[in-house]
Design a protein around this motif. Sequence first.
Motif, short mmCIF file in Angstrom:
data_model
loop_
_atom_site.label_atom_id
_atom_site.label_comp_id
_atom_site.label_asym_id
_atom_site.label_seq_id
_atom_site.Cartn_x
_atom_site.Cartn_y
_atom_site.Cartn_z
N ASN A 4 0.81 -1.22 0.00
CA ASN A 4 0.00 0.00 0.00
C ASN A 4 0.84 1.27 0.00
OD1 ASN A 4 -2.50 -1.25 0.02
ND2 ASN A 4 -2.42 -1.57 2.22
N ASP B 55 3.13 2.92 -5.25
CA ASP B 55 2.26 2.86 -6.42
C ASP B 55 2.97 2.10 -7.53
OD1 ASP B 55 0.58 5.38 -8.47
OD2 ASP B 55 0.50 3.20 -8.46
N SER C 76 -4.58 9.97 -12.50
CA SER C 76 -5.54 8.87 -12.36
C SER C 76 -6.71 9.23 -11.46
CB SER C 76 -4.84 7.63 -11.80
OG SER C 76 -4.32 7.90 -10.50
N SER D 187 -6.27 9.78 -8.13
CA SER D 187 -5.93 9.34 -6.77
C SER D 187 -5.26 10.48 -6.01
CB SER D 187 -5.00 8.12 -6.82
OG SER D 187 -5.62 7.03 -7.46
N GLN E 70 -2.26 11.49 -3.35
CA GLN E 70 -0.96 10.92 -3.02
C GLN E 70 -0.24 11.80 -2.00
OE1 GLN E 70 2.71 10.74 -5.75
NE2 GLN E 70 1.83 8.70 -5.97
N THR F 151 -0.59 6.19 -1.77
CA THR F 151 -1.55 6.57 -2.82
C THR F 151 -2.92 5.99 -2.50
OG1 THR F 151 0.23 6.56 -4.46
CG2 THR F 151 -2.02 6.53 -5.29
N SER F 152 -3.94 6.82 -2.57
CA SER F 152 -5.31 6.39 -2.29
C SER F 152 -5.93 5.70 -3.49
CB SER F 152 -6.17 7.59 -1.90
OG SER F 152 -6.50 8.35 -3.06
N ASP F 153 -7.11 5.14 -3.29
CA ASP F 153 -7.92 4.71 -4.41
C ASP F 153 -8.36 5.95 -5.20
OD1 ASP F 153 -7.74 2.11 -3.46
OD2 ASP F 153 -9.55 2.29 -2.25
N PRO F 154 -8.67 5.81 -6.48
CA PRO F 154 -9.15 6.97 -7.25
C PRO F 154 -10.49 7.48 -6.70
CG PRO F 154 -8.46 5.19 -8.72
CD PRO F 154 -8.51 4.61 -7.33
N SER G 199 -9.50 5.92 1.69
CA SER G 199 -8.51 4.84 1.73
C SER G 199 -7.62 5.01 2.96
CB SER G 199 -7.62 4.85 0.48
OG SER G 199 -8.38 4.81 -0.71
N ARG H 220 -3.67 3.59 4.32
CA ARG H 220 -2.44 2.90 3.96
C ARG H 220 -1.55 2.75 5.19
NH1 ARG H 220 -5.34 1.73 0.36
NH2 ARG H 220 -5.25 2.53 -1.78
#
Length: 579
Positions: A76, A79, A469, A471, A473, A488-491, A525, A527
């Motif tokens: 996680n 990326d 994308s 997301s 970050q 980096t998160s989910d989009p 998200s 991480r």
Amino acid sequence: MSRSFSPSERDLIDRYLSGDLDPNQAGILLDALDKNPDLIGFLYDNIMVDYLLFLDGKKINDLRADQEILAEKDPNTFDRNELFSTQSDQIPLWNSDPDPELNRVLVREDPVEVVSRNVFFRQVPGRVNRSSTSGEGGFRKKRNYAGIGVVCALILFPLLVFLSLRGEKADPIPKRPTPMVLLEETIDAVWEPGTRPYKRGEETGPCRFVLKSGMIKLRLDNGSEIIAEGPNDLTLHNSKNLFCDKGKLSVSVSKEGIGFEIATPCATIVDLGTKFGVSIDDQGVRTDVVQGTVQLTSQKITEPIRLSEGSVAFADRKETIESISFDPQHFIDAANFFKKLFVYHEKIKETRRERSSRWLREPALVAFYDFSGNERKAVRNEARHALKIGSEARIHNGKLAEGSLPGLSAISLYDRTARISCEIPGNFSGLTLIANVRFDRLRQEGNILLAANSYFDKDGSIQWRILPSGSIQLKIRNEKGNRESIFTSDPFLIEAQPKVWYQLAVSADPQKKKIAFYVDGKLLSERNWNQPIPLLIGEADLGNFVNKKSITQCCLEGAIEEFCIFDRALEEAEINQKE
């Protein structure tokens, strides 16, 4: 092939590559590169030598192995889509940071995507230390000529494309088709769970709106307007056709939209130039004509039925149609909708004022910048600890723009030189960053929300940005500036839309060893942060990244309405505006 350039220009190239170019000479070199394609080729050839010598060593394999080990420890925190490109600034081939101006001349933001070109062009422009390319024992004599040939081909192709298109600046993000409908306004809109929750200001094509409660106002590309009251389930096929399974609709059709058709389970209503209302429930479909004429049809009706102003028809589930009395209060009209909208907006503003008041009383708040209504070049830090920590924010090349609600404004950052500078001294074990922002577009290079100017130099320095994308970050520099931890998160964003506002937040919690990302007060998200270190902001910029008096290509194209910094990790309930 011979190249045409002067000895002085060649000397400038040599000085640039060796790191001896002063700012005045850099300006001369930029002008020369802009005017002389041969000089660009010469610079390209010289950098290629260093690049190929580096490829011939073992450092590429070592770097990849290193990153794979990092990814295996915690997938996680890295990326994988940027496995090489985001870490390439750690390669010891170049001893200084990328020079964005020379990058601009060489690349011209060419959108051609080739992996080797990404590595080369994203990091090469800068003052190359050629001695670091020799490895142990000097230059290697044995070469893998086949491999070098492939690399040359991959890198030369986009260069040739660039030279053929010289002077044409392409958009880094492909333009989307013209949208069909704008979600212009919402009032207490609650979307059905499991369906897409659209945001105020969002533009889209054919779509389905499933509203659990509240109201929304849609504007079609032909000028027609629809007010939908929840519960409601409507599917818009195109700008002249929709299906509504349940709920109330108030429709005002423009001249360009005449012929607009609403299909329901019991009947189909075709507009002939009018304002009308439709109500669908378990009993059937009611149609009230406020102005103009509509036409009703169903499978059991052989001849269409015309309804004029003041007429009402009800079609039951058996498709039997009967006339009933007209009731102007049965549907909400535009005037009443806007009265409710005004009250709703004032309620939101009051909620935000109460939330801001709570935050300002919070001891952990170290910076609070409210850009709404601020036309000044300097914006005061409203945090109560501002005298001890933090500074005013200074606006560079920004301009006042419309905010997230009527009566609010924001600072628009509309070009690569625009930024908001501030200084937040000290080290922080935990941190929360919150911003109200909108995006005009997403740049391929990254879209900075906050960046410490010392990012390449000091451990703990951070960058907070949005990727192309969609997301979020957070990057943390560590190990004496040689490495970075990337979270980096989910989009959350499909595409940038200049009328859509987001409250974005990221928190770093050293006790839980977590990095959490939030959108509009809701957790997006989480991480793992396996090795927490003290975090550093210091001299920093909102909306851009400045390092060693150089501005990058990572600028935010959009607007910032509000920005907050806390020296601890906030919980979701503390971030959420509605709590």
